[in-house]
Design an enzyme around this catalytic site. Structure first.
Site, PDB file in Angstrom:
ATOM      1  N   ALA A  66       0.838  -1.205   0.000  1.00  0.00           N
ATOM      2  CA  ALA A  66       0.000   0.000   0.000  1.00  0.00           C
ATOM      3  C   ALA A  66       0.873   1.256   0.000  1.00  0.00           C
ATOM      4  CB  ALA A  66      -0.904   0.002   1.227  1.00  0.00           C
ATOM      5  N   GLY A 110       0.831  -5.486   1.516  1.00  0.00           N
ATOM      6  CA  GLY A 110      -0.387  -5.671   0.741  1.00  0.00           C
ATOM      7  C   GLY A 110      -0.125  -6.241  -0.641  1.00  0.00           C
ATOM      8  N   GLU A 113      -0.119  -9.861  -0.144  1.00  0.00           N
ATOM      9  CA  GLU A 113      -1.511 -10.289   0.034  1.00  0.00           C
ATOM     10  C   GLU A 113      -2.226 -10.378  -1.310  1.00  0.00           C
ATOM     11  OE1 GLU A 113      -2.928  -8.883   4.361  1.00  0.00           O
ATOM     12  OE2 GLU A 113      -2.331  -7.238   3.054  1.00  0.00           O
ATOM     13  N   GLU A 133       4.115  -5.660   7.227  1.00  0.00           N
ATOM     14  CA  GLU A 133       3.304  -4.625   7.886  1.00  0.00           C
ATOM     15  C   GLU A 133       3.797  -4.279   9.291  1.00  0.00           C
ATOM     16  OE1 GLU A 133       0.442  -6.504   4.907  1.00  0.00           O
ATOM     17  OE2 GLU A 133       2.096  -7.143   6.187  1.00  0.00           O
TER      18      GLU A 133
END
Length: 275
Positions: A66, A110, A113, A133
């Site tokens: 992100a 992310g 993910e 993260e």
């Protein structure tokens, strides 16, 4: 299809989506996420597309995760509300067509993910992956807490999540995080090669779709609620909420005997902090 942060390139029955922010290591901004959801939805309806491949632009990154610059200034509740309307990971889950992650470089947070949400992960020999993260004080909020353990086992998933360690492609292959590693210069040819393309098996995903698993869906939602924002606020109030549900289920055993179950469930559904 025209996008500001994506390149969409159909070829035969396979369409390649490239996350196109190479100067930011293809970090996923809100605009990129919205455009990716739209692209996936349109390609899912496109009869000419049987397989979707996702990769990153430039020589360095699949996606570094992100765009954390957008986190600054958001309250935890504001961050949580952003997930209420679905995510790119939900959009991948809802696809009826196979989707492949072509991991060409850095694949963190992310971004990992997103790769794990895909059906197949083929990595460049110079790719580096990590559930990172924790390095900014949050936990995986895009399903990583569920998918990672399913791919590599609980122990390895805990280690990667709690340490934020980065691993190379060979280690990722060894533990089951990726399905194949190829030399970087052969990555695209291998991922889109007709002899191995999932399009040979038809355009429908296998019936064991992840969205059909209630426990996974519930666990993923819990992760999103638990990972709202790493940025502190000056004043906070703390509290909790509980859910209490009850009901009755009736049925029969295999021998035909009638059964009835009365149940009540009370559990904490979230904790909150507000300014």
């Amino acid at each position: 299809m025209q996008f500001e942060t994506l390149l969409v390139q159909p070829r035969d029955s396979t369409t390649l989506i490239t996350l196109n922010r190479p100067d930011k290591l293809n970090a996923m901004s809100m605009m990129l996420k919205a455009e990716l959801v739209r692209a996936l939805q349109e390609l899912d309806r496109d009869p000419g597309t049987r397989v979707i491949v996702i990769t990153g632009a430039g020589p360095k990154a699949f996606t570094a995760g992100a765009d954390i610059r957008e986190f600054e200034g958001r309250t935890p509740m504001e961050q949580w509300r952003m997930y209420e309307h679905g995510t790119i990971y939900d959009a991948v889950d809802r696809l009826s067509k196979p989707i492949v992650a072509m991991v060409n470089g850095y694949c963190f947070g992310g971004g990992l993910e997103l790769a794990m949400a895909c059906d197949i992960r083929i990595a460049s020999s110079r790719a580096t992956l990590g559930q990172t993260e924790v390095n900014i004080g949050i936990i995986p909020g895009g399903g990583g807490s569920q998918r990672l353990a399913r791919l590599v086992g609980l122990g390895k998933a805990m280690k990667l999540t709690l340490t934020g360690d980065r691993i190379d492609a060979d280690e990722a292959l060894r533990i089951g995080l990726v399905d194949e590693v190829v030399p970087h210069e052969r990555l695209e040819a291998r991922t889109r090669s007709p002899p191995t393309a999932p399009s040979r098996c038809g355009s429908r995903r296998r019936p064991s779709g992840r969205r059909r698993d209630f426990h996974w869906t519930r666990g993923s939602g819990t992760s999103r609620r638990s990972s709202p924002s790493p940025w502190p606020r000056p004043t906070r109030r703390k509290g909790s909420a509980h859910s209490s549900r009850s009901g009755t289920r009736s049925g029969a055993t295999a021998e035909g005997a009638a059964i009835r179950i009365d149940w009540t469930l009370s559990e904490p559904i979230t904790t909150w902090e507000a300014s």
